[in-house]
Design an enzyme around this catalytic site. Sequence first.
Site: not given
Length: 331
Positions: A12, A15-17, A108-110, A137, A141, A165, A167, A180, A281
Amino acid sequence: MENDAKIYVAGHGGLVGSALVRAIARAGYTNLVRRTHAELELTDGAAVRHFFESEKPDYVFVAAGKVGGIAANNTYRAEFIYQNLQISANVIHEAWRAGVRRLLYLGSSCIYPRDCPQPIKEEYLLTGPLEPTNQPYAVSKIAGIELCWACNRQYGTKYLAAMPTNLYGPGDNYDLESSHVLPALIRKAHEAKARGDKELVVWGTGKPRREFLYSDDAAEACVFLMNLAQDRYGAFLANADSPPLINIGCGGDQTIRTLAELVKGVVGFEGRLVFDTSKPDGIPRKLLDSSRLSALGWRPRIGLREGIARAYAEFQSRDGKQASVVASNAA
């Protein structure tokens, strides 16, 4: 979710929590369970088991994990895979043992192949090689998604995996060694402006394309998904041939060069951009196909420029507080 349901947000403080905590509070839920990292080490299986046995939450959002940008992922590869595997395994397994009614696992989108078609559909999972710089990572996931899927099939649980995506937003990490790209650009532009620099160095060629979503929008999407009616929620779990997976994105992307120009404008840095092509990149393009979520009726509210302005205001507030602390200590 019922208004008095007991809800646990793992992670919590991140960032997302933290965005999930805000979204849950805005939705009127009051029975929220939180544990700091010091209070509950999620890589400790015995501690996680004790927590679930004593608290018995009804709903669980799994937003905990070790995260970072290209440099951190590529440098601390063993830590990224080990810690995230442990967290996923402990939380998901103990949620099943405790009889949690619904669980939303955030990835995650990765997780998707490096060179898969764009925009990225959920069905592209495991159809090609991953991006090498963050493969450990991503594998951790993917394992979490597979564990949710396996529990649903074997135990009849109702666990859904949501893949946001890129965030950004309040509570983001601005450490240049582990952040990031967007928070890194905000800090770099802010400090370059403060020093009066003529140039701002950006990693890579500036050509890769990325999609960004404000963290509060992502959190609203998660609460929206957890509140779906049983038939609509169950539709994600019913197909034995595909994982219980849904993308969360905004539907548009831009180059890193365009992103850097946006950050320059918001921050007010007037120098020129310089691209360090000796730096990686990463994936050439990463745009999620969020049509499944859109078909359910959810849309993001905060555009990229507005979101960057909000994030920068929060960063300035944080930077100002740190400066005050330094001045106070010096006095």
